[in-house]
Design an enzyme around this catalytic site. Structure first.
Site, PDB file in Angstrom:
ATOM      1  N   LYS A  15       6.962   3.543   3.582  1.00 46.43           N
ATOM      2  CA  LYS A  15       7.186   3.029   4.935  1.00 46.43           C
ATOM      3  C   LYS A  15       7.604   1.570   4.836  1.00 46.43           C
ATOM      4  O   LYS A  15       7.381   0.888   3.836  1.00 46.43           O
ATOM      5  CB  LYS A  15       5.933   3.164   5.799  1.00 46.43           C
ATOM      6  N   ASP A  41      -3.061   2.064   6.748  1.00 47.41           N
ATOM      7  CA  ASP A  41      -1.730   2.630   6.963  1.00 47.41           C
ATOM      8  C   ASP A  41      -1.709   4.155   6.988  1.00 47.41           C
ATOM      9  O   ASP A  41      -0.690   4.752   7.346  1.00 47.41           O
ATOM     10  CB  ASP A  41      -0.758   2.153   5.870  1.00 47.41           C
TER      11      ASP A  41
END
Length: 291
Positions: free
Chosen positions: A8, A131
């Site tokens: 990401k 995350d």
């Protein structure tokens, strides 16, 4: 069963101060990309984990934490064998460990047909790391709180291209936050401030990683003809460039862009969106560095 474990980017990251528990409050825009690792799950007579990076074949790997949390929640205790092929560098700020943990939860749910909902998996992910819940979103999301509270973001970033620049030396998240000064905080939370696309952790990281600060300035010079954005993802050490995909409709500009990518040793990637009733699928350029 093989599962893609994508990286990401933090397209922006704003720090707003500390919570009562001493954690940093933030707002960030996440974007999952089509570069990542591969995680394989199989039945076994005993629990094992084999990784192409031996230093990650340890009990501290977050895949094991996912397995334990899954077992505690479902009471499914059958032994499993994991094989993890890492491409995401360690300490890169692009969510490699978190993605592996999330992918492990999804893989276990599929493998044992426990039919946990996406919301349940996201809540389990919060117990693992900041995350991790992101990877149970569509792939485009806003993170608030300490980054673990995920808000849907439907403005899919498919019109942007990203170029990654990894570092030979990673950055530990705890080091990045330990160098944060009060003056680094963004006191505005309005939409204009958020879309400035700054990463407040750059100020902290650049205090002890001058090489990354110099690298960012070099990239800004190289990419200045294209008015591209140059930023740092998460706590570093990955830097990235973003530019509108429409720039490539001009053949001469497209050629110049790809020459710049090659000269700067970047990796060209795209935004990635989760399948409506499944997981993230890798694309054709997964193993191919930009040329």
């Amino acid at each position: 069963m093989d599962f893609f474990s994508p990286a990401k980017l933090n397209l922006f990251l704003k720090l707003h101060g500390k919570t009562s528990r001493g954690f940093h409050e933030m707002t960030t825009q996440y974007q999952v990309i089509d570069f990542g690792d591969t995680l394989c799950l199989e039945r076994s007579n005993e629990d094992t984990l084999i990784c192409n990076l031996p230093e990650l074949s340890t009990p501290q790997n977050l895949v094991w934490k996912s397995l334990q949390i899954f077992r505690d929640y479902t009471q499914v205790n059958d032994p499993v064998a994991w094989r993890l092929h890492k491409r995401i560098p360690i300490g890169a700020g692009v969510g490699g460990g978190s993605s592996n943990a999330a992918t492990a939860l999804y893989a276990l749910n599929e493998h044992f047909q426990t039919q946990l909902s996406n919301d349940e998996l996201q809540e389990l992910g919060k117990k693992i790391g900041m995350d991790v819940p992101l990877f149970f979103s569509s792939g485009s999301a806003i993170g608030v709180g300490c980054g673990e509270e995920i808000l849907p973001y439907e403005d899919y970033n498919c019109e942007e291209r990203y170029v990654l620049y990894f570092s030979d030396q990673g950055v530990l998240t705890k080091d990045a936050f330990s160098y944060v000064h009060p003056e680094d905080f963004s006191h505005r939370k309005d939409a204009i401030a958020l879309y400035e696309r700054d990463n407040d952790l750059e100020k902290s990281v650049f205090r002890f990683r001058k090489d990354l600060e110099e690298k960012k300035q070099m990239l800004k010079r190289m990419w200045s003809p294209f008015h591209a954005h140059v930023g740092m993802s998460g706590a570093g050490a990955t830097l990235f460039v973003s530019y509108p995909r429409e720039m490539e409709t001009d053949p001469s500009v497209a050629k110049a862009i790809h020459t710049t990518i090659q000269d700067s040793h970047g990796l060209l990637v795209n935004s990635l969106r989760k399948q409506s009733s499944g997981w993230f699928l890798n694309s054709d350029n997964l193993f191919t560095a930009a040329r």
